[in-house]
Design an enzyme around this catalytic site. Structure first.
Site, PDB file in Angstrom:
ATOM      1  N   GLY A  95     -50.732 -50.420 -74.860  1.00 42.64           N
ATOM      2  CA  GLY A  95     -51.698 -51.565 -74.525  1.00 42.64           C
ATOM      3  C   GLY A  95     -52.244 -51.077 -75.735  1.00 42.64           C
ATOM      4  O   GLY A  95     -53.555 -51.754 -76.212  1.00 42.64           O
ATOM      5  N   GLU A 106     -52.276 -53.790 -78.654  1.00 43.22           N
ATOM      6  CA  GLU A 106     -52.105 -54.413 -78.843  1.00 43.22           C
ATOM      7  C   GLU A 106     -53.197 -55.059 -78.679  1.00 43.22           C
ATOM      8  O   GLU A 106     -54.061 -56.352 -78.931  1.00 43.22           O
ATOM      9  CB  GLU A 106     -50.638 -55.117 -79.123  1.00 43.22           C
ATOM     10  CG  GLU A 106     -50.161 -55.253 -80.205  1.00 43.22           C
ATOM     11  CD  GLU A 106     -50.078 -53.669 -80.192  1.00 43.22           C
ATOM     12  OE1 GLU A 106     -49.313 -53.483 -78.731  1.00 43.22           O
ATOM     13  OE2 GLU A 106     -48.921 -53.316 -80.868  1.00 43.22           O
ATOM     14  N   TRP A 146     -38.117 -47.991 -81.378  1.00 42.53           N
ATOM     15  CA  TRP A 146     -38.069 -46.958 -79.964  1.00 42.53           C
ATOM     16  C   TRP A 146     -37.160 -46.477 -79.706  1.00 42.53           C
ATOM     17  O   TRP A 146     -36.534 -44.822 -78.116  1.00 42.53           O
ATOM     18  CB  TRP A 146     -38.927 -47.634 -78.742  1.00 42.53           C
ATOM     19  CG  TRP A 146     -38.272 -48.142 -77.647  1.00 42.53           C
ATOM     20  CD1 TRP A 146     -37.881 -49.772 -78.355  1.00 42.53           C
ATOM     21  CD2 TRP A 146     -37.307 -48.042 -76.934  1.00 42.53           C
ATOM     22  NE1 TRP A 146     -37.321 -49.960 -76.947  1.00 42.53           N
ATOM     23  CE2 TRP A 146     -36.655 -49.339 -76.171  1.00 42.53           C
ATOM     24  CE3 TRP A 146     -36.977 -47.006 -76.331  1.00 42.53           C
ATOM     25  CZ2 TRP A 146     -35.583 -49.104 -75.480  1.00 42.53           C
ATOM     26  CZ3 TRP A 146     -36.187 -47.115 -75.200  1.00 42.53           C
ATOM     27  CH2 TRP A 146     -35.828 -48.561 -74.400  1.00 42.53           C
ATOM     28  N   ASP A 165     -47.880 -51.989 -87.598  1.00 42.93           N
ATOM     29  CA  ASP A 165     -47.770 -51.817 -86.147  1.00 42.93           C
ATOM     30  C   ASP A 165     -46.110 -50.713 -86.456  1.00 42.93           C
ATOM     31  O   ASP A 165     -46.139 -50.823 -85.532  1.00 42.93           O
ATOM     32  CB  ASP A 165     -47.232 -53.538 -85.974  1.00 42.93           C
ATOM     33  CG  ASP A 165     -46.969 -53.522 -84.892  1.00 42.93           C
ATOM     34  OD1 ASP A 165     -45.671 -54.020 -84.390  1.00 42.93           O
ATOM     35  OD2 ASP A 165     -47.835 -52.536 -84.460  1.00 42.93           O
ATOM     36  N   ARG A 171     -38.804 -47.968 -69.380  1.00 46.12           N
ATOM     37  CA  ARG A 171     -38.121 -47.516 -69.771  1.00 46.12           C
ATOM     38  C   ARG A 171     -37.214 -46.359 -69.252  1.00 46.12           C
ATOM     39  O   ARG A 171     -36.458 -45.786 -69.063  1.00 46.12           O
ATOM     40  CB  ARG A 171     -39.021 -46.978 -70.948  1.00 46.12           C
ATOM     41  CG  ARG A 171     -38.920 -47.822 -71.938  1.00 46.12           C
ATOM     42  CD  ARG A 171     -39.334 -47.845 -73.355  1.00 46.12           C
ATOM     43  NE  ARG A 171     -39.567 -48.625 -74.639  1.00 46.12           N
ATOM     44  CZ  ARG A 171     -40.222 -49.001 -74.872  1.00 46.12           C
ATOM     45  NH1 ARG A 171     -40.953 -48.568 -75.076  1.00 46.12           N
ATOM     46  NH2 ARG A 171     -40.120 -50.226 -75.157  1.00 46.12           N
TER      47      ARG A 171
END
Lengths: 177, 694
Positions: free
Chosen positions: B331, B333, B529, B442, B271
């Site tokens: 990370g 997930e 985001w 989430d 990003r």
């Protein structure tokens, strides 16, 4: 006849060794004697009497005009480094030749050419600034003929040369804190 | 022989003038001889009367003053005056512009040129409007446009400031050098509002493509560039590039190959970068923090932040504060334990670490059942902000893991789905606000926190403005973390209100289930985001909102295994019949302008709606949109998944201009200036596009 055969063998052997230089250099120069000098003294010569930082950069120090030497110990053998120090004309790549532009108001900027196209060019100047020009802003541009790297033959004594070589050979690249 | 120049006809001039000029240019060797000859080409219907019309129009457009007649004579023989009157530049920039025109064949004596430059600088200088010129058809909300305190330096440095690296002091005052973009959010406050005002609602229609950088990259292109004194730094994957900001030509490229063991839930995404001094900092996807010489692209040091094989990654743009580089790991997930850490800018050695899942001895311990904190997620996906007055840095923290099954992690699960305020020197927690305790949807709380000083019901207040993935727009006191307001900005069905501390009151059905629970907004959220913006000029907060998206959250069992996916099974969109392209307008993404004190929507502009055949497949394109950029001249830039990059009037959302770029935009556009010319840059698809005024 034997002398001839020995000479031929020597040429062939040097060629074979030369072809293996890249692998040997990265593998720790198994077949090449390590420099006998002191890398700490060598660093002082590099930054002092040798004026090497006027063209070269190691880490965050020095000029960006010449090749960056931060990992030169992983890229060149000691013999190649010695040749660069003593016989500079044959080892400086064209990409590192000095480059000069003159703007239309007469200001001269020297440095190293990084990129160019029919309309613009991009340089790093002698003050380590990235600068760019439209060709329409310029009066002249081009490489200068003076070889940028001096020979250190006669400038550094045997011990100093050994020390600098030891220092350069110790430069293996990015640190991992 | 007089040399000649080959250029395209000056299109704006052609539209407004009956004069056309083509000049041909040749060069020999390395020398450019400054000779020119003119070729004036007249159309069949051209006549001296047309020239008279030209001149009459010219007289009507130029203000009175010394040099006016010279400007008319030198300029209008080749192009109309709108290309002149639409510009605002410094005297030095005007001098360069006039020089360029002379090189293209404009005829005038040395004294003529001096008079032209003086006239243009006096009447069309930076920040000025020409007497009698119509600026806006609508009344301006502010009395005057804020002007940067400094002046854009020449790139042929005569000012030492150009050669000095990006110091911490410059970062603190980044808004005062709007010609640069020195940090991910533009400034430490991350409001993404530039003081540049050359592009206005009136002239935005004259934006044209200036250059394109074609990245050799097929994953989502989410990098926000930096610009420092005419050099644009960007990335393609984990390669870092320095480009000439006027034309995209390469200075250098640093190629980095991340560890093949990197676990990537969402693509190989980077990003952005940070810069301090003459060193760039990159957070690579294999959880390495790398320092790179900004002059040469040479790596300086490489720090392993976390173990790649355990699922750790980094997508964040680092944040530099004083002599520290601050990053967060991701990370979640994959069952990581998230953290935010600071590294010495010169050596790369870790200085402090704050864990985003509270373990034994941490504040917030006891909000995780058993040892679930060890693999509790808490990713940090996007950059934080910084308040130098309090020395606090603010970061959004991602969801708890496993994402969709909270049974294995009873408790509130601090500090997941939270905003945290950390002491920038020590990393110690000062306050937190948790938007979603024990979340199973989430919902990362990783939208960039915007810091603003506003009137809050009559009192001056230092606040954080924060649009969360859960569909709520929050206003928090950034000194204390006090909850001031929470208002839904999209359809939602999980929140029944807030208690007196701002803790959400959950609706009875707001939990994942084995049979599936339908929740608005969906797992990608009411926003994601990409950055919002706050405009001090309008007083409005702007966010790209995703309306009417929902998810059926399904809970499943899952055992933790290092390096493997650990999200508690799945979710799926609400099952519906196969959609006909264009037939479903229920779901859409829109720019929404919110009034901070009430959360009221002031206006909305739809970026996309319903189903469509995307140019690029993948959830990032359906879920994403560009971030938002606003300027002091009330222009708002953003874009969406179909590749439309738009300029809107920030006051009322009116469409000023759009460009069709052919690929989804899921990064934050920026603006900068070089030699007095303003540029706007945005990634779309696999390219970086840069626009400027004609």
């Amino acid at each position: 006849m034997w002398l001839f055969r020995i000479s031929i063998a020597a040429v062939l052997l040097s060629g074979i060794l030369d072809a293996q230089v890249r692998e040997g250099a990265v593998a720790g120069e198994k077949n090449t004697p390590q420099p006998s000098g002191d890398p700490i003294r060598g660093q002082a010569v590099f930054a002092g009497k040798g004026h090497c930082t006027s063209c070269h950069r190691v880490g965050e120090s020095g000029s960006a005009l010449g090749p960056n030497l931060t990992s030169v110990g992983s890229e060149r053998t000691v013999d190649q480094l010695r040749k660069s120090l003593l016989d500079s004309d044959s080892t400086v790549p064209p990409a590192y030749q000095n480059y000069r532009v003159i703007t239309r108001d007469g200001k001269a900027i020297t440095g190293r050419l990084l990129n160019q196209d029919p309309y613009s060019l991009q340089m790093i100047d002698s003050d380590n600034r990235l600068v760019a020009f439209e060709r329409s802003e310029l009066r002249e541009w081009g490489s200068t003929l003076t070889p940028p790297m001096p020979s250190y033959r006669g400038t550094l004594n045997t011990d100093e040369l050994a020390d600098v070589l030891a220092y350069l050979a110790s430069l293996k690249g990015v640190g991992h804190p | 022989m007089r040399p000649h120049y080959l250029v395209q006809p000056l299109t704006a001039g052609v539209r407004n003038s009956s004069c056309t000029r083509a000049v041909v240019r040749t060069e020999r060797g390395g020398d450019l001889k400054r000779k020119a000859y003119w070729t004036l080409v007249f159309a069949g219907a051209m006549s001296m009367a047309s020239l008279a019309v030209c001149k009459a129009q010219a007289q009507a457009d130029l203000p009175q003053g010394p040099g006016r007649a010279v400007v008319e004579r030198m300029c209008t023989s080749c192009h109309g005056l709108n290309v002149v009157t639409a510009q605002r530049m410094t005297k030095k920039a005007w001098a360069a512009q006039v020089d360029d025109m002379v090189s293209r064949g404009a005829i005038g004596s040395t004294d003529d040129i001096r008079q032209v430059v003086d006239y243009l600088a006096a009447n069309f200088g930076n920040g000025q409007s020409a007497p009698g010129e119509q600026i806006a058809k609508r009344p301006s909300a502010q009395e005057s446009l804020p002007q940067p305190s400094g002046q854009e330096p020449s790139l042929i440095a005569d000012a030492e400031g150009v050669t000095a690296g990006v110091t911490f002091d410059r970062l603190l005052k980044a808004d005062q050098e709007p010609w640069n973009w020195l940090t991910f959010g533009g400034t430490y406050q991350s409001i993404r509002n530039s003081r540049l005002s050359q592009i206005t609602p009136e002239n935005a229609k004259n934006l044209e493509l200036k250059w394109v950088f074609q990245a050799r990259w097929l994953d989502p292109y989410e990098t926000t560039p930096l610009v420092v004194n005419g050099v644009l730094y960007t990335m393609q994957g984990d390669d870092v590039l320095a480009l000439d900001a006027t034309n995209g030509r390469l200075f250098w490229i640093y190629r980095y190959t991340p560890d093949a063991a990197a676990r990537l839930c969402c693509g190989r995404i980077s990003r952005g970068l940070a810069i301090l001094g003459d060193t760039l900092y990159m957070a690579a996807v294999d959880a390495h923090l790398i320092a790179i010489d900004a002059k040469t692209g040479t790596p300086l040091w490489n720090t392993t932040v976390a173990k790649t094989a355990s699922g750790y990654t980094m997508t964040v743009a680092p944040l530099v504060i004083k002599n520290k580089v601050i990053v967060g790991v991701a990370g979640g997930e994959y069952g990581i334990r998230g953290f935010i850490a600071a590294y010495d800018a010169h050596t790369g050695k870790e200085q402090w670490r704050f864990y985003t899942t509270a373990g034994p001895g941490d504040p917030g311990q006891g909000t995780w059942g058993g040892d679930s904190w060890k693999h509790g997620g808490g990713s940090v996906w996007a950059a934080g902000s910084y308040d130098p007055d309090t020395n606090l840095t603010f970061w959004g923290v991602g969801n708890a893991g496993p994402d969709y099954n909270g049974d294995v992690r009873p408790g509130d699960n601090l500090y997941t789905s939270s905003m945290v305020a950390l002491d920038a020197d020590t990393g110690k927690l000062r306050w937190h606000y948790q938007a979603n305790p024990h979340n199973e949807f989430d919902w990362d709380a990783v939208q960039v926190p915007l810091l603003a000083d506003i009137k809050w019901h009559g009192d001056a207040r230092k606040v954080i403005l924060w649009a969360d993935r859960n569909g709520f727009f929050y206003v928090l006191d950034r000194t204390t973390g006090q909850f001031l307001s929470g208002k839904a900005f999209v359809k939602q069905n999980w929140n029944a209100g807030f208690d007196e501390h701002g803790r959400p009151i959950m609706t009875p059905n707001a939990k994942s289930s084995t049979e599936g629970t339908l929740i608005f907004p969906d797992n990608q959220g009411g926003t994601n985001w990409f950055s919002p913006s706050f405009s001090p000029q309008t007083g409005l907060f702007y966010v790209n909102a995703r309306e009417n998206y929902s998810t059926l959250f399904v809970k499943g069992d899952q055992e933790y295994e290092e390096g493997n996916r650990y999200d508690g099974r799945g979710h799926r969109p609400l099952t519906r019949p196969t959609a006909v392209v264009g037939a479903d307008d229920e779901k859409f993404t829109a720019v929404r302008a919110l009034e901070p004190q009430t959360g009221e929507k002031k206006w909305e502009f739809k970026l996309n709606s319903g189903n469509s055949l995307h140019t690029f497949e993948g959830w990032q394109t359906t879920a994403g949109a560009a971030g938002i950029l606003t300027t002091a001249s009330n222009v708002l830039f953003t874009g969406g998944r179909e590749g439309y990059f738009v300029a809107l009037d920030a006051r009322d959302g009116a469409l000023l201009w759009k460009a069709t770029l052919g690929g989804p935009m899921i990064m934050n556009p920026i603006t900068y200036s070089v030699n007095g010319k303003q540029f706007v840059a945005v990634n779309a698809g696999t390219c970086l596009f840069v626009f400027g005024l004609r």
